[in-house]
Design a protein around this motif. Structure first.
Motif, short mmCIF file in Angstrom:
data_model
loop_
_atom_site.label_atom_id
_atom_site.label_comp_id
_atom_site.label_asym_id
_atom_site.label_seq_id
_atom_site.Cartn_x
_atom_site.Cartn_y
_atom_site.Cartn_z
N GLN A 63 -1.23 20.51 -0.84
CA GLN A 63 -2.48 19.97 0.02
C GLN A 63 -2.94 18.50 0.50
O GLN A 63 -4.11 18.37 1.46
N TRP A 64 -2.50 17.31 0.57
CA TRP A 64 -2.30 16.35 1.67
C TRP A 64 -2.24 16.57 2.66
O TRP A 64 -3.22 16.00 3.23
N ALA A 65 -1.81 17.36 3.08
CA ALA A 65 -1.40 17.77 4.71
C ALA A 65 -2.41 18.55 5.22
O ALA A 65 -3.30 18.01 6.16
N ILE A 66 -3.31 19.14 3.53
CA ILE A 66 -3.84 20.27 4.39
C ILE A 66 -5.07 19.47 4.29
O ILE A 66 -6.29 19.37 5.47
N ASP A 67 -5.82 18.64 3.69
CA ASP A 67 -6.31 17.74 3.64
C ASP A 67 -7.01 17.19 4.77
O ASP A 67 -7.92 16.25 5.64
N LEU A 68 -5.58 16.18 5.19
CA LEU A 68 -5.31 15.50 6.67
C LEU A 68 -5.36 16.42 7.70
O LEU A 68 -6.93 16.06 8.19
N LEU A 69 -5.25 17.35 7.84
CA LEU A 69 -6.18 18.16 9.36
C LEU A 69 -7.25 18.93 9.01
O LEU A 69 -7.92 18.58 10.12
N GLU A 70 -7.43 19.49 7.75
CA GLU A 70 -9.48 19.44 7.96
C GLU A 70 -10.58 18.19 8.23
O GLU A 70 -11.33 18.28 8.63
N LYS A 71 -9.75 17.24 8.18
CA LYS A 71 -10.16 16.36 7.83
C LYS A 71 -10.55 15.74 9.44
O LYS A 71 -11.27 15.64 10.27
N VAL A 72 -9.76 15.75 9.88
CA VAL A 72 -9.33 15.81 11.36
C VAL A 72 -10.14 16.42 12.06
O VAL A 72 -10.97 16.17 13.62
N ILE A 73 -9.73 18.24 11.83
CA ILE A 73 -10.47 18.90 12.69
C ILE A 73 -12.13 18.62 12.24
O ILE A 73 -13.31 18.65 13.62
N GLY A 74 -12.88 18.49 11.70
CA GLY A 74 -13.99 18.36 10.93
C GLY A 74 -14.42 17.21 12.14
O GLY A 74 -15.66 16.98 12.06
N PHE A 75 -13.36 16.39 11.74
CA PHE A 75 -14.16 14.73 12.62
C PHE A 75 -14.41 14.78 13.91
O PHE A 75 -15.93 14.68 14.75
N TYR A 76 -13.74 16.12 15.00
CA TYR A 76 -13.62 16.72 16.22
C TYR A 76 -15.13 17.19 16.54
O TYR A 76 -15.73 17.32 17.13
N ALA A 77 -15.02 18.28 15.47
CA ALA A 77 -16.43 19.03 15.20
C ALA A 77 -17.40 18.65 14.79
O ALA A 77 -18.47 19.01 15.62
N GLU A 108 0.99 6.50 11.86
CA GLU A 108 1.33 6.43 10.55
C GLU A 108 2.28 7.70 10.16
O GLU A 108 3.02 7.74 8.91
N VAL A 109 2.16 8.84 9.99
CA VAL A 109 3.28 10.34 9.86
C VAL A 109 4.33 9.47 9.86
O VAL A 109 5.42 9.86 9.52
N MET A 110 4.85 9.13 11.24
CA MET A 110 6.73 8.73 11.36
C MET A 110 6.73 7.60 10.25
O MET A 110 7.61 7.57 10.17
N GLU A 111 6.34 6.65 10.80
CA GLU A 111 6.40 5.32 9.38
C GLU A 111 6.08 6.11 8.16
O GLU A 111 7.37 5.77 7.36
N ASP A 112 5.33 7.47 7.28
CA ASP A 112 5.49 7.76 6.17
C ASP A 112 6.87 8.45 6.52
O ASP A 112 7.56 8.75 5.22
N VAL A 163 0.58 -1.09 -0.07
CA VAL A 163 -0.10 0.27 -0.10
C VAL A 163 0.73 1.29 0.37
O VAL A 163 1.59 1.27 1.04
N LYS A 164 0.95 2.46 -1.20
CA LYS A 164 1.37 3.56 -1.30
C LYS A 164 0.63 4.81 -0.50
O LYS A 164 -0.64 4.31 -0.78
N ARG A 165 0.78 5.35 0.31
CA ARG A 165 0.32 6.68 0.83
C ARG A 165 0.15 7.58 0.07
O ARG A 165 0.76 7.61 -0.77
N GLU A 166 -0.92 7.93 0.25
CA GLU A 166 -1.29 8.66 -0.49
C GLU A 166 -0.24 10.23 -1.33
O GLU A 166 0.71 11.10 -1.39
N ILE A 167 0.70 10.26 0.53
CA ILE A 167 1.69 11.19 0.87
C ILE A 167 3.31 11.02 -0.13
O ILE A 167 3.71 11.76 -0.93
N GLU A 168 2.84 9.84 -1.08
CA GLU A 168 3.88 9.06 -1.61
C GLU A 168 3.39 10.52 -3.42
O GLU A 168 4.18 9.54 -4.11
N THR A 169 2.41 10.11 -3.68
CA THR A 169 2.33 9.81 -4.59
C THR A 169 1.37 11.68 -5.26
O THR A 169 1.42 11.88 -6.43
N THR A 170 0.54 12.37 -4.30
CA THR A 170 -0.06 13.13 -4.40
C THR A 170 0.52 15.01 -4.02
O THR A 170 2.01 14.74 -3.15
#
Length: 311
Positions: free
Chosen positions: A16-30, A49-53, A5-12
């Motif tokens: 924008q990948w980091a922005i999408d990740l953070l907004e998803k986490v913020i939205g989940f809590y809200a 996951e971030v450390m592995e990447d 499995v190749k994580r999205e960070i390797e191909t995008t």
């Protein structure tokens, strides 16, 4: 990590990948009624996951020159966002006695994520055609530091070497030092003068040294002597007693001192050096590491500090 499995960070595109990740986490809590315990476990899993990447990508993305890290292009963009996220997220593993020690309250954690998102949205993709210029300036800056007695370990922080990154992004500034991620970012810059780029790198290294060794402490006498011998009216672009304060002046004079006597320094500062007269050698002497720095590391980060401090 599952190698199939190749994580999205390797191909995008990484920002924008980091922005999408953070907004998803913020939205989940809200949107979800989540417990603090579940929220903490979720963030710790994201940290894993971030450390592995980061550790999977770092060997092929970064190079080290005399102990100072350097990477560029979209590889550099990946290292930038991963290093920021690694600092912002709580530790993946913690002893029971230390649980919560480094974990921010949800409100503060969300504020941190929002600050990072705001910063990332200021970065815009550039053509990246100046990578070779930044690379040459980096090598030049490192050689100048070594010549002046600044060993690579002086720039370590919390056991981490500084990482100098030249990603294909433009920003309102040419370069900055991000304090907590311990990363020096070189943005796309229109100037073709390698000497000016070398100055910008050394300037940000000056911010690093000031933050690590001098912030909150009495200024070294050698530095105050230099200030007493230089008139702000004669050096308006180097000595700034206005809102930017002493750290900006220190960074400017540090870079100028490091470049004194070099071809790059003569190209940029020949007029200044002539104006300084006998004070020019004093400038060089004042910024010797044995006189200027206290070789004591700053220790652990404050868990309640803002993740991004620009210098």
């Amino acid at each position: 990590m599952d190698l199939l499995v190749k994580r999205e960070i390797e191909t995008t595109e990484p920002v924008q990948w980091a922005i999408d990740l953070l907004e998803k986490v913020i939205g989940f809590y809200a949107q979800e009624d989540v417990s603090e315990d579940y929220w903490e476990r979720l963030l710790r899993e994201k940290k894993r996951e971030v450390m592995e990447d980061f550790y999977a990508l770092a060997p092929s993305s970064s190079r080290y020159y005399h102990g100072l890290g350097y990477c560029e292009g979209f590889d550099g963009g990946r290292m930038l966002v991963l290093r920021i996220l690694m600092d912002a997220l709580p530790p993946y593993r913690a002893l029971d006695c230390c649980r919560g020690k480094y974990f921010r309250e949800a409100a503060h954690q969300l504020k941190t994520f929002a600050e990072i998102t705001v910063y990332l949205k200021t970065l815009h993709i550039s053509h990246g055609g100046d990578r070779a210029l930044w690379r040459n300036a980096f090598f030049s800056a490192v050689n100048i530091l070594l010549t002046n007695g600044y060993a690579p370990d002086l720039f370590n922080r919390g056991g981490w070497p500084v990482l100098v990154i030249a990603p294909p992004y433009r920003e309102k500034t040419a370069a900055c030092y991000l304090f907590n991620p311990h990363t020096l970012v070189l943005y796309s810059y229109s100037g073709n003068n390698t000497s000016k780029r070398t100055f910008l790198i050394l300037h940000e290294m000056g911010h690093l040294l000031f933050s690590k060794y001098l912030a909150g402490k009495p200024l070294p006498e050698t530095f105050t002597n230099i200030l007493a011998n230089l008139s702000p009216a004669d050096y308006p672009q180097l000595i700034r007693s206005s809102s930017q304060g002493i750290t900006e002046t220190f960074a400017n004079l540090f870079a100028m001192a490091m470049m004194y006597g070099t071809g790059e320094g003569n190209e940029l500062f020949r007029g200044y050096y002539k104006k300084m007269g006998e004070t020019a050698p004093l400038l060089k002497h004042s910024f010797q590491p044995t006189l200027l720095l206290q070789t004591v590391d700053i220790g652990d980060n404050d868990p309640n500090a803002s993740v991004l401090t620009f210098q």
